[in-house]
Write an enzyme that holds these catalytic residues in place. Structure first.
Site, PDB file in Angstrom:
ATOM      1  N   TYR A   1       9.077  -5.913   0.227  1.00 55.87           N
ATOM      2  CA  TYR A   1       9.744  -7.209   0.106  1.00 55.87           C
ATOM      3  C   TYR A   1      11.270  -7.079   0.082  1.00 55.87           C
ATOM      4  O   TYR A   1      11.985  -8.062   0.205  1.00 55.87           O
ATOM      5  CB  TYR A   1       9.276  -7.951  -1.160  1.00 55.87           C
ATOM      6  CG  TYR A   1       7.791  -8.284  -1.175  1.00 55.87           C
ATOM      7  CD1 TYR A   1       7.015  -8.157  -0.032  1.00 55.87           C
ATOM      8  CD2 TYR A   1       7.167  -8.734  -2.330  1.00 55.87           C
ATOM      9  CE1 TYR A   1       5.669  -8.454  -0.044  1.00 55.87           C
ATOM     10  CE2 TYR A   1       5.812  -9.039  -2.348  1.00 55.87           C
ATOM     11  CZ  TYR A   1       5.071  -8.890  -1.198  1.00 55.87           C
ATOM     12  OH  TYR A   1       3.729  -9.189  -1.217  1.00 55.87           O
TER      13      TYR A   1
ATOM     14  N   LYS B   1      -1.737   4.078  -1.381  1.00 55.26           N
ATOM     15  CA  LYS B   1      -2.459   4.256  -0.113  1.00 55.26           C
ATOM     16  C   LYS B   1      -2.024   5.613   0.429  1.00 55.26           C
ATOM     17  O   LYS B   1      -1.462   5.741   1.524  1.00 55.26           O
ATOM     18  CB  LYS B   1      -2.112   3.085   0.829  1.00 55.26           C
ATOM     19  CG  LYS B   1      -2.941   3.032   2.093  1.00 55.26           C
ATOM     20  CD  LYS B   1      -4.376   2.604   1.876  1.00 55.26           C
ATOM     21  CE  LYS B   1      -5.146   2.637   3.174  1.00 55.26           C
ATOM     22  NZ  LYS B   1      -6.602   2.468   2.998  1.00 55.26           N
TER      23      LYS B   1
ATOM     24  N   ASP C   1      -7.374  -0.200  -1.438  1.00 55.71           N
ATOM     25  CA  ASP C   1      -8.559  -0.930  -0.949  1.00 55.71           C
ATOM     26  C   ASP C   1      -9.721  -0.785  -1.933  1.00 55.71           C
ATOM     27  O   ASP C   1     -10.415  -1.747  -2.257  1.00 55.71           O
ATOM     28  CB  ASP C   1      -8.943  -0.491   0.473  1.00 55.71           C
ATOM     29  CG  ASP C   1      -8.753   1.003   0.718  1.00 55.71           C
ATOM     30  OD1 ASP C   1      -8.258   1.700  -0.191  1.00 55.71           O
ATOM     31  OD2 ASP C   1      -9.101   1.477   1.808  1.00 55.71           O
TER      32      ASP C   1
ATOM     33  N   ASP D   1       1.405  -7.533  -6.055  1.00 59.69           N
ATOM     34  CA  ASP D   1       1.405  -8.969  -5.806  1.00 59.69           C
ATOM     35  C   ASP D   1      -0.028  -9.434  -5.532  1.00 59.69           C
ATOM     36  O   ASP D   1      -0.532 -10.402  -6.120  1.00 59.69           O
ATOM     37  CB  ASP D   1       2.307  -9.229  -4.574  1.00 59.69           C
ATOM     38  CG  ASP D   1       2.558 -10.692  -4.323  1.00 59.69           C
ATOM     39  OD1 ASP D   1       2.193 -11.517  -5.186  1.00 59.69           O
ATOM     40  OD2 ASP D   1       3.104 -11.028  -3.254  1.00 59.69           O
TER      41      ASP D   1
ATOM     42  N   ASP E   1      -2.944 -11.224  -8.442  1.00 60.93           N
ATOM     43  CA  ASP E   1      -3.558 -12.538  -8.212  1.00 60.93           C
ATOM     44  C   ASP E   1      -5.084 -12.440  -8.202  1.00 60.93           C
ATOM     45  O   ASP E   1      -5.777 -13.309  -8.728  1.00 60.93           O
ATOM     46  CB  ASP E   1      -3.069 -13.147  -6.894  1.00 60.93           C
ATOM     47  CG  ASP E   1      -1.840 -14.017  -7.114  1.00 60.93           C
ATOM     48  OD1 ASP E   1      -1.207 -13.877  -8.177  1.00 60.93           O
ATOM     49  OD2 ASP E   1      -1.519 -14.838  -6.230  1.00 60.93           O
TER      50      ASP E   1
END
Ligand code: NAD
Length: 360
Positions: free
Chosen positions: A146, A195, A227, A251, A255
């Site tokens: 970001y 990852k 994942d 992020d 959620d």
């Protein structure tokens, strides 16, 4: 102990829910012999109305001079409020981004707790929700995809967009340390999510996290691919204590984790810098649909205040007392509208604050 708390009540339900958190803090002060001094500051829409901008230097300086910041929520109805006719950098949300940056808040802590009294609201199968869960996601907030270099260009006649995921070892080290410090105050387990089978940034992440882990021999560290983490969160959330991860993974996973608790009115959060300083706020927004009606659930804000006691003031037993009081109020059947179910007693925002304060 005496502590100075900067209070940003904000907009919408913000003033209602923060008032209840202060009521509970005052009760804690009375019971445990502490003095909490509050300095009320403007930010968001209410600051636009008074000062013409969502965040002033005065608010920033007074927050910096405080021991911690307690916040409600900012913003209004994005379709009808005049605040949203202003340019993006003058809107209420710009205040939030500005204060996080000014205070150097790089670590976002989101506890994700399934209260047994509310397990019916959990969308997971009963055999999973029955076990309950109590985890905390620590998301890196100021680096990664970001904040990396990004551009869109035409390459050989084809439009091409590029985003860059960059982390340096210092950024990784400081968030890893924060995660281990918090784990020491919890069940002493850290799951580092990356990852590393694909990304260089993840391989550096893993290496640095392992180095930091050497300073925390009591904390168990495991690595998990992002994942798999997304799957494990809905398969067996009880396995997690502290999950630490980079900005974008955090992020998305935070959620996902918040969904399995069932109610936004119960979700606390904190953003911290390298010291014990932090900004504490509920995860939800200003809920313009119920603002001014004394209907909002103040529990997320009260839980955020408990986090402030635990992580900024190192007041463990006081934080426990607040969490226990919330449990007692729920055990006694008190519910605000968002968590109401058959056979329970519907209470207002201020009544819920009263009940929790009584149980301290
Ligand atoms: P929201 O979280 O304000 O509301 C979503 C739904 O959840 C609404 O139905 C609301 O009534 C309900 N809700 C939220 N908190 C609740 C509580 N404590 N008790 C009971 N019900 C609750 O999200 P939104 O409607 O998308 O956004 C409204 C405004 O809030 C916007 O201006 C948005 O930008 C702002 N916002 C601010 C923050 C923040 O201050 N950190 C975070 C998110 C959204």
């Amino acid at each position: 102990m005496e502590k100075n708390i900067a209070v940003i009540k904000g907009d919408g339900i913000g003033p209602e829910i923060v008032t209840e958190a202060m009521k509970v803090l005052d009760k804690v002060g009375e019971k445990f012999g502490h003095k909490f001094n509050y300095e009320q500051l403007l930010m968001g829409g209410c600051s636009i109305d008074v000062n013409g901008v969502p965040l002033t230097e005065e608010t920033i300086e007074k927050c910096k001079a405080s021991d911690a910041v307690l916040m409600g929520s900012i913003g209004g109805d994005t379709t009808t409020s005049p605040w949203y006719k202003l340019p993006a950098d003058k809107r209420p949300e710009a205040g939030l981004l500005g204060i996080r940056k000014a205070l150097g808040l790089f670590a976002n802590l989101r506890p994700c707790v399934l209260f047994k009294q509310l397990s019916g609201a959990c969308p997971l199968k009963e055999e999973i929700s029955r076990k309950g869960f109590d985890m905390l996601i620590m998301r890196e907030l100021t680096g990664g995809l970001y904040f990396g270099k990004r551009y869109t260009e035409e390459k050989n006649g084809v439009m091409t967009a590029v985003d860059t995921l960059e982390y340096n070892e210092n950024e990784i080290r400081r968030i890893a340390k924060k995660a281990f410090d918090v784990a020491m105050q919890r069940r002493k387990k850290v799951t580092s999510v990356d990852k590393a089978n694909v990304l260089d940034s993840s391989r550096l992440w893993r290496k640095v996290v392992e180095e930091v882990a050497k300073d925390y021999p009591e904390v168990a560290l495991e690595h998990m691919l992002v994942d798999n983490s997304a799957m494990q969160l809905v398969k067996d959330p009880a396995q997690f204590d502290v999950m630490v991860t980079e900005n974008m993974f955090g992020d998305i996973l935070s959620d996902e984790a918040s969904m399995i608790t069932g109610s936004i009115g119960m979700l606390a959060s904190a953003s911290m810098n390298e010291t014990s300083f932090g900004l504490y706020e509920p995860s939800g927004g200003s809920a313009p649909d119920i603002a001014g009606q004394n209907k909002a659930n103040p529990i997320a804000t009260i839980l955020s205040a408990a986090m402030m006691l635990r992580y900024s003031f190192k007041m463990e037993k006081e934080a426990d007392a607040v969490e226990n009081a919330i449990n007692s109020a729920l055990d006694a059947g008190y519910r605000t509208g968002d968590i109401m179910s058959d056979g329970m007693t519907l209470v207002s925002c201020s009544e819920m604050g009263d009940k929790i304060a009584e149980f301290i």
